[in-house]
Design an enzyme around this catalytic site. Structure first.
Site, mmCIF file in Angstrom:
data_model
loop_
_atom_site.group_PDB
_atom_site.id
_atom_site.type_symbol
_atom_site.label_atom_id
_atom_site.label_comp_id
_atom_site.label_asym_id
_atom_site.label_seq_id
_atom_site.Cartn_x
_atom_site.Cartn_y
_atom_site.Cartn_z
ATOM 1 C CB SER A 1 1.292 52.589 37.206
ATOM 2 O OG SER A 1 0.856 51.991 36.072
ATOM 3 C CG ASP B 1 -3.626 56.366 32.764
ATOM 4 O OD1 ASP B 1 -3.688 55.301 31.939
ATOM 5 O OD2 ASP B 1 -3.633 56.259 33.549
ATOM 6 C CG HIS C 1 0.035 55.603 32.949
ATOM 7 N ND1 HIS C 1 -1.267 55.129 33.764
ATOM 8 C CD2 HIS C 1 0.470 54.387 32.807
ATOM 9 C CE1 HIS C 1 -0.675 54.248 35.011
ATOM 10 N NE2 HIS C 1 0.556 53.301 34.629
#
Ligand SMILES: *[C@@H]1O[C@H](CO)[C@@H](O)[C@H](O)[C@H]1NC(C)=O
Ligand SMILES: *[C@@H]1O[C@H](CO)[C@@H](O)[C@H](O)[C@H]1NC(C)=O
EC number: 3.1.1.71
Length: 408
Positions: free
Chosen positions: A191, A348, A378
């Site tokens: 991320s 995501d 995600h």
């Protein structure tokens, strides 16, 4: 009795209303994901309330809650030695797998945790466990960087922290101290940590003396650009947990110290409308026509307003800085990057950031593996143990470890 029954039913209905969000049928363990999302959403709302009451910055409050609940001391296991130290002033947690007799030197992985440049820590349960298992399974040394977070510091301090600590680690005497093979070092992150990892690797590879020092990069659902918040995956997943679009945009604005008043305008791409010159030159590097497969773009309606709000980029020019948006780097830079792994999830908003970066790297001649999970969401790779265990969490983690094991 009757009144309490009515009250109870009402409360259950309200709770169900709060927890329930419509999710696509193909996502993994939908009810568990709704619960996880509700807890995270609730915590965010409490933090916003405390912020509103003037009792503390909402990011600090939110992170305080996350870190207090999840903090783990550096605790070695039978197979992995865990220590907290600092590399040139930047805190790191080091995980050392045990050395086998035939392999005196181990592989090294620099790991950068996610959390919107503002949240989480190398020392919380989720990341601590990930690194322990990684050190054990790969028999490697993992350096998990405790870079400083928003709102204590802002862009580019996070990038500088990861560059500084990595530079320190790559010194021959430090690698020797940890018994790390200098020719087998990787950089990785998930991320916002994937964003910092990609920026770090680009910076290193612009310097020929550092270029050979990183063997590969492994990016897990990375954040890679802020030019377009209406890619197909941003549109499809605008309200998908754990990372709805407006939350991602708020992380961006905080990271770049902009005004939250711009969030609504950013959602409709008013910062990069067609009359904004700075964006025009960069748009080709994010060309969905050539970078995304037709299976994704078939019914896609891009959002490119003719005019928008030029003040946004004046206030936050870093939205288009390659150190915050590595997807926008020049082809000349990409050509020198090491072998790459990118993990993406269908559910995501950041899916297309990852797919487009993989395609650009491939076109630049880099050896790329794109590992896509149809039922992934995600953040799933850190959710591998009870009560937040997801089958796709285990599968993504195994697949990521396997690639590292075979390539590093
Ligand atoms: C995007 O790619 C398509 C197909 O290769 C091309 O026709 C178009 O001009 C490109 N757009 C930009 C903005 O570069
Ligand atoms: C986007 O920009 C247009 C043109 O300036 C403006 O009319 C519109 O209100 C803006 N939208 C938002 C959400 O700020």
């Amino acid at each position: 009795m009757r009144a309490s029954c009515v009250l109870f039913t009402t409360l259950v209905a309200l709770a169900a209303y709060y927890v329930y969000i419509p999710l696509p049928g193909s996502v993994t363990d939908p009810w568990k994901l709704m619960m996880l999302d509700a807890v995270f959403r609730g915590t965010q709302q409490v933090s916003n309330l405390i912020h509103f009451l003037g009792l503390g910055h909402h990011m600090l409050v939110l992170n305080f809650i996350i870190v207090s609940f999840g903090h783990k001391r550096a605790w070695s296991t039978a197979q992995v030695k865990v220590t907290d130290t600092d590399f040139d002033g930047v805190e790191v947690r080091v995980f050392e797998g045990s050395t086998g007799p035939e392999e005196p030197l181990k592989r090294g992985i620099i790991y950068i945790h996610g959390g919107g440049w503002a949240l989480a820590s190398a020392k919380i349960k989720y990341y601590d466990e990930l690194c322990i298992v990684m050190a054990e399974e790969l028999n490697a040394v993992i350096i998990s960087i405790e870079y400083r977070l928003v709102p204590k510091v802002f862009f580019p301090a996070q990038v500088e922290d990861v560059v500084r600590s990595t530079n320190y680690f790559l010194q021959p005497e430090v690698l020797k101290k940890y018994s790390v093979d200098p020719s087998r070092v990787a950089v990785s992150g998930d991320s916002a940590g994937g964003n910092l990892a990609a920026a770090l690797v680009q910076q290193f590879h612009q310097d020929p003396s550092l270029r050979s020092k990183i063997k590969l990069q492994a990016l897990v659902y990375p954040v890679l650009q802020a030019l377009d918040f209406n890619t197909p995956s941003y549109q499809q997943n605008a309200n998908t947990p754990i990372l709805p679009r407006h939350v991602m945009i708020k992380y961006w604005v905080e990271y770049l110290q902009g005004s939250q008043d711009f969030v609504e305008a950013l959602i409709v791409n008013n910062h990069t409308s067609l009359d904004v010159e700075e964006a025009t030159a960069l748009r080709a590097r994010l060309n969905w026509t050539s970078l995304l497969p037709t299976s994704i773009t078939r019914d896609y309606k891009p959002v490119q307003p003719a005019s928008g709000n030029a003040r946004i980029l004046q206030e936050m020019p870093q939205l288009l800085d390659v150190r915050s948006a590595p997807l926008l780097a020049d082809q000349k830079v990409l050509r020198h990057l090491p072998k790459t792994y990118i993990l993406t999830c269908e559910h995501d908003i950041l899916r297309d950031d990852g797919i487009m970066y993989a395609k650009r790297l491939e076109s630049a001649g880099v050896d790329v593996t794109l590992d896509h999970f149809e039922d992934g969401f995600h953040g799933c790779m850190i959710f591998t143990s009870w009560p937040t265990d997801f089958s796709v969490g285990i599968r993504t983690r195994n697949s990521y470890f396997k690639w590292l094991d075979q390539n590093l």
